[in-house]
Design a protein around this motif. Structure first.
Motif, PDB file in Angstrom:
ATOM      1  N   MET A   1       0.789  -1.343  -0.063  1.00 57.72           N
ATOM      2  CA  MET A   1       0.107  -0.042  -0.192  1.00 57.72           C
ATOM      3  C   MET A   1       0.824   1.291  -0.016  1.00 57.72           C
ATOM      4  O   MET A   1       2.044   1.327   0.698  1.00 57.72           O
ATOM      5  CB  MET A   1      -0.989   0.095   1.563  1.00 57.72           C
ATOM      6  CG  MET A   1      -1.982  -1.210   1.320  1.00 57.72           C
ATOM      7  SD  MET A   1      -3.259  -0.921   0.068  1.00 57.72           S
ATOM      8  CE  MET A   1      -4.283  -0.204   0.769  1.00 57.72           C
ATOM      9  N   ILE A   2       0.474   2.139  -0.755  1.00 50.78           N
ATOM     10  CA  ILE A   2       1.154   3.441  -0.980  1.00 50.78           C
ATOM     11  C   ILE A   2       0.281   4.618  -0.051  1.00 50.78           C
ATOM     12  O   ILE A   2      -1.018   4.780  -0.375  1.00 50.78           O
ATOM     13  CB  ILE A   2       1.398   3.908  -2.329  1.00 50.78           C
ATOM     14  CG1 ILE A   2       2.363   3.128  -3.154  1.00 50.78           C
ATOM     15  CG2 ILE A   2       2.049   5.386  -2.494  1.00 50.78           C
ATOM     16  CD1 ILE A   2       2.666   3.296  -4.305  1.00 50.78           C
ATOM     17  N   ASP A   3       0.896   5.395   0.713  1.00 46.30           N
ATOM     18  CA  ASP A   3       0.141   6.342   1.393  1.00 46.30           C
ATOM     19  C   ASP A   3       0.369   7.779   0.697  1.00 46.30           C
ATOM     20  O   ASP A   3       1.394   7.824   0.493  1.00 46.30           O
ATOM     21  CB  ASP A   3       0.652   6.466   3.146  1.00 46.30           C
ATOM     22  CG  ASP A   3       0.248   5.309   3.613  1.00 46.30           C
ATOM     23  OD1 ASP A   3      -0.985   4.766   3.601  1.00 46.30           O
ATOM     24  OD2 ASP A   3       0.742   5.158   4.893  1.00 46.30           O
ATOM     25  N   VAL A   4      -0.664   8.269   0.608  1.00 43.68           N
ATOM     26  CA  VAL A   4      -0.599   9.632  -0.101  1.00 43.68           C
ATOM     27  C   VAL A   4      -1.386  10.383   0.889  1.00 43.68           C
ATOM     28  O   VAL A   4      -2.283  10.440   1.329  1.00 43.68           O
ATOM     29  CB  VAL A   4      -1.627   9.772  -1.516  1.00 43.68           C
ATOM     30  CG1 VAL A   4      -1.653  10.887  -1.958  1.00 43.68           C
ATOM     31  CG2 VAL A   4      -1.121   8.521  -2.281  1.00 43.68           C
ATOM     32  N   ILE A   5      -0.434  11.555   1.008  1.00 44.53           N
ATOM     33  CA  ILE A   5      -0.978  12.924   1.666  1.00 44.53           C
ATOM     34  C   ILE A   5      -1.740  13.944   0.934  1.00 44.53           C
ATOM     35  O   ILE A   5      -0.761  14.542   0.297  1.00 44.53           O
ATOM     36  CB  ILE A   5       0.121  13.132   2.689  1.00 44.53           C
ATOM     37  CG1 ILE A   5       1.128  12.302   3.618  1.00 44.53           C
ATOM     38  CG2 ILE A   5       0.125  14.395   3.783  1.00 44.53           C
ATOM     39  CD1 ILE A   5       0.004  11.619   4.781  1.00 44.53           C
ATOM     40  N   LEU A   6      -2.653  14.380   1.358  1.00 45.94           N
ATOM     41  CA  LEU A   6      -3.291  15.389   0.386  1.00 45.94           C
ATOM     42  C   LEU A   6      -3.434  16.679   1.266  1.00 45.94           C
ATOM     43  O   LEU A   6      -3.588  16.739   2.355  1.00 45.94           O
ATOM     44  CB  LEU A   6      -4.616  15.061  -0.084  1.00 45.94           C
ATOM     45  CG  LEU A   6      -4.535  13.747  -0.997  1.00 45.94           C
ATOM     46  CD1 LEU A   6      -6.212  13.185  -1.188  1.00 45.94           C
ATOM     47  CD2 LEU A   6      -3.938  14.087  -2.465  1.00 45.94           C
ATOM     48  N   PRO A   7      -3.327  17.909   0.396  1.00 44.79           N
ATOM     49  CA  PRO A   7      -3.613  19.272   1.062  1.00 44.79           C
ATOM     50  C   PRO A   7      -5.128  19.176   1.729  1.00 44.79           C
ATOM     51  O   PRO A   7      -6.021  18.508   0.980  1.00 44.79           O
ATOM     52  CB  PRO A   7      -3.176  20.171   0.191  1.00 44.79           C
ATOM     53  CG  PRO A   7      -3.461  19.565  -1.173  1.00 44.79           C
ATOM     54  CD  PRO A   7      -2.962  18.058  -0.910  1.00 44.79           C
ATOM     55  N   ALA A   8      -5.396  20.047   2.411  1.00 43.88           N
ATOM     56  CA  ALA A   8      -6.891  20.212   3.059  1.00 43.88           C
ATOM     57  C   ALA A   8      -7.897  20.146   2.077  1.00 43.88           C
ATOM     58  O   ALA A   8      -8.968  19.731   2.088  1.00 43.88           O
ATOM     59  CB  ALA A   8      -6.793  21.228   4.243  1.00 43.88           C
ATOM     60  N   PRO A   9      -7.569  21.436   1.128  1.00 43.00           N
ATOM     61  CA  PRO A   9      -8.920  21.565   0.132  1.00 43.00           C
ATOM     62  C   PRO A   9      -9.211  20.061  -0.478  1.00 43.00           C
ATOM     63  O   PRO A   9     -10.190  20.068  -0.909  1.00 43.00           O
ATOM     64  CB  PRO A   9      -8.181  22.688  -0.868  1.00 43.00           C
ATOM     65  CG  PRO A   9      -7.285  23.453   0.084  1.00 43.00           C
ATOM     66  CD  PRO A   9      -6.751  22.327   0.844  1.00 43.00           C
TER      67      PRO A   9
ATOM     68  N   GLU B   1      11.630   3.597  -3.606  1.00 40.56           N
ATOM     69  CA  GLU B   1      11.130   2.303  -3.022  1.00 40.56           C
ATOM     70  C   GLU B   1      10.707   2.636  -1.712  1.00 40.56           C
ATOM     71  O   GLU B   1       9.720   1.670  -1.389  1.00 40.56           O
ATOM     72  CB  GLU B   1      12.615   1.460  -2.765  1.00 40.56           C
ATOM     73  CG  GLU B   1      12.323   0.091  -2.647  1.00 40.56           C
ATOM     74  CD  GLU B   1      11.684  -0.889  -3.556  1.00 40.56           C
ATOM     75  OE1 GLU B   1      11.061  -1.799  -3.023  1.00 40.56           O
ATOM     76  OE2 GLU B   1      11.720  -0.583  -4.994  1.00 40.56           O
ATOM     77  N   ALA B   2      10.909   3.442  -0.771  1.00 45.02           N
ATOM     78  CA  ALA B   2      10.489   3.790   0.398  1.00 45.02           C
ATOM     79  C   ALA B   2       8.792   4.002   0.273  1.00 45.02           C
ATOM     80  O   ALA B   2       8.191   3.593   1.183  1.00 45.02           O
ATOM     81  CB  ALA B   2      11.350   4.685   1.035  1.00 45.02           C
TER      82      ALA B   2
END
Length: 98
Positions: free
Chosen positions: A1-9, A80-81
């Motif tokens: 699984m790849i975690d994606v961090i999105l901005p608040a909007p 890779e990380a």
């Protein structure tokens, strides 16, 4: 699984919280990651990339592993990380001010 961090909007638009976890089929590239994000959350289509050209929007940046990946080829492999879940893929809206 790849975690994606999105901005608040974008979180509000997609009605989700950080991190957004995505499983990719095939190659782990920026293009495939953003395709998967937009497929899972159709409200995000056109927010990070132009709907027609597929080019990154001017005021959106992509980061991972303390590197700016914004100008990297969308078909280059993700670090890779990021692929193995140790580091997130960050979508950042540009900051401005004076």
């Amino acid at each position: 699984m790849i975690d994606v961090i999105l901005p608040a909007p974008l979180l509000r638009l997609a009605r989700v919280d950080n991190p957004v976890s995505l499983a990719l089929e095939g190659e782990a590239t920026q293009r495939h990651l953003l395709d998967a994000l937009e497929a899972r959350f159709p409200a995000l289509r056109g927010t990070t990339r132009d709907r027609h050209s597929g080019q990154r929007r001017a005021y959106v940046r992509f980061f991972a592993c303390n590197r700016d990946l914004s100008d990297a080829s969308p078909d280059a492999p993700l670090p890779e990380a990021v692929v193995d879940g140790r580091e997130p893929f960050l979508v950042v809206g540009a900051l401005s001010g004076g």
